[in-house]
Every structure is written in structure tokens, then in C-alpha cells.
Design a protein around this motif. Sequence first.
Motif, PDB file in Angstrom:
ATOM      1  N   GLU A 232       0.931  -1.198  -0.087  1.00  0.00           N
ATOM      2  CA  GLU A 232       0.062   0.197  -0.081  1.00  0.00           C
ATOM      3  C   GLU A 232       0.839   1.059  -0.103  1.00  0.00           C
ATOM      4  N   GLU A 233       1.933   1.384   0.740  1.00  0.00           N
ATOM      5  CA  GLU A 233       2.797   2.310   0.898  1.00  0.00           C
ATOM      6  C   GLU A 233       3.478   2.694  -0.450  1.00  0.00           C
ATOM      7  N   GLY A 236      -0.353   2.439  -3.322  1.00  0.00           N
ATOM      8  CA  GLY A 236      -1.639   2.707  -2.856  1.00  0.00           C
ATOM      9  C   GLY A 236      -2.615   1.849  -2.394  1.00  0.00           C
ATOM     10  N   GLU A 237      -3.666   2.102  -1.940  1.00  0.00           N
ATOM     11  CA  GLU A 237      -4.697   1.551  -1.558  1.00  0.00           C
ATOM     12  C   GLU A 237      -5.382   0.373  -2.602  1.00  0.00           C
ATOM     13  N   ARG A 238      -5.587   0.963  -3.757  1.00  0.00           N
ATOM     14  CA  ARG A 238      -6.160   0.098  -4.882  1.00  0.00           C
ATOM     15  C   ARG A 238      -5.140  -0.979  -5.157  1.00  0.00           C
ATOM     16  N   TYR A 239      -4.051  -0.838  -5.488  1.00  0.00           N
ATOM     17  CA  TYR A 239      -3.017  -1.698  -5.763  1.00  0.00           C
ATOM     18  C   TYR A 239      -2.902  -2.991  -4.763  1.00  0.00           C
ATOM     19  N   ALA A 240      -3.115  -2.582  -3.382  1.00  0.00           N
ATOM     20  CA  ALA A 240      -3.036  -3.231  -2.339  1.00  0.00           C
ATOM     21  C   ALA A 240      -4.338  -4.042  -2.262  1.00  0.00           C
ATOM     22  N   GLN A 241      -5.176  -3.403  -2.343  1.00  0.00           N
ATOM     23  CA  GLN A 241      -6.814  -4.005  -2.771  1.00  0.00           C
ATOM     24  C   GLN A 241      -6.765  -5.437  -3.709  1.00  0.00           C
TER      25      GLN A 241
END
Length: 292
Positions: A232-233, A236-241
Motif C-alpha cells: 500500500e505504501e 496505494g490502496e487500490r493496488y494493495a486491494q
Amino acid sequence: MIRLSFLALLLCFACQNSAPTEEPSADSLTEVISAEDSLLIARLTKDFTPENHFDMMNEVFGASDYQVQTIGILVYDGVNDLDVIGSRYVLGQTMGAVTQLIATEPGNVRTVMGVEIVPDAVIDSVDQLDILVIPGGFQGTIEAAYDEALHDWIRQIDQQTTFTAAVCTGGWILGATGLLEGKRATTNWYRAEEMLEKFGATFTDERFTRDGKYWTSAGVTAGMDMSLAIMEELWGERYAQAVMLDMEYDPAPPIEGGTPDKTGAVVYQMMKGMYDMGVQPLMDSLENVPNS
């Protein structure tokens, strides 16, 4: 080719050769979808093709603020299987990066559960990494925590890393290098506060902890949470999701447990006693060996 883009490519071909399936409705999503995202979803639904999927992924995920190209995960005899594989699975999907399993010496590695790992490299052949991950284990980890040659290599690599991380008792190895001194950190529940204080760190009792460039996690499965937080760092959040959905990562254990405060007193004492029998004699023997 990176894992996520490869999956996207497979999905594109699958969609072209199978009956359309029902997509989740907007009402089933917990987020409030902006007009811009609504248009993007429509394009992804209708126009996502093998030819344009990289461009579409860039629109969805954006660019990273970091230049991470090399990721190394340390492996050694007696390393914990899931400490390695959980982190490898998550961080192996870092866009634009090569992820390697790096052994302490030539030859295959046998994990604590007896699984044989074929490393990609040995520490003597690696002098730079953007991310270094140090997994834990049991007796092999304790031996590594007294291995000065390994500590020298870790300190050398750490000079150039963007992030240096440890999973579970891998924090004992990282702590033994002196790099966690004055830092907040976490580790496996067994003797956690005692061991981190020994290395000059402050135990946080968290699932994972970040202090500057240093990331540490609690035991075994917490390494996946830490790796997802690193992802996520980076992206970003979308990629981690996206990585989480690829893993269908939504833990729901059948019973309460997994930490000392959620474990029955009898079970906890038995597990602690078993760890004591395996750990203390080895630590005593290594403490008494003069430095060579």
C-alpha cells in the motif's frame, strides 16, 4: 511480466471466450463511487483488452512515489515456510521489481517444516537491494541471530534499502545487527518484549509496526499484513486491494486464538514450555561460544 498484469491479461482472454458473468452492482460496494470512477468502471467493463490493459492499469493504480526494482527475502535452514512464502507472494507482485530468495550459503534450503527451497542467489553475490525482508523460524533463526557474518551483510544492504523488514522472529536477527536500536518494533509473541529490549528496541505489541524505513511484524501470518502495508505504501490502496483480491485475503478463523490474550491458559503454557525447551539450551550454548 508482473503478476498482476499477467492476471489481467488472462482475465481479458477468459472474458472473450466465455459467457458474460454478472458484475458486482454499485449497490454492493461500500465506497461512494465518483463520476470519474463510474466512467472508468464502464470502460473497464466494456473496453478492457490485452492491447490496452497496461494503460488501464496505470489509470486505476497511478504511479508509485518509490523506485523499487530489487526485493530480497533471506532464506536459511530452519526458516519458517509461511514467513517466506507469505511475504514472497505479496511483495512478488510489486510492479517493476524483481524478487529473489537469497540464501546464506550455496545450496538448497530446508525450512522448519522440511520443505526444500531453491534460492535465487546467495548473500555473497548480492550487494544492493531496495527492500530486504528477514523471515523468522525456530532454531535456525536463533543461530542466525548470532551469525556476525550475516549481520555484516544485512548492515551493508541496509545502507541502500528503501525498506528493511523482518517477519516474526526475523526481528531477532534484525535486532542483533543493532539496526533496531532506539526503534519501535514488534515480533513473535514468545519473549517478545524481552528480546526486543535486549536489542535496544521498544516492543509495540502490534500486528506490524513501521518506524522510519524499518518494518517488523508479529508472528508468521502477520508477515502478510506487513507486506500488504508495504505494498500500500509503494502503490496505494487500490493496488494493495488488487493483491488482496488475488489472494482472496479475508481471514475468518473458525475459533478465537492466535495471540496470547486470545489463547486459553493451558494451551499458552504448553506452547511456551515447548518453545523454552527448544530455544533456551541453544541460546545458552551460543552465548557461551567465544567470538571468533
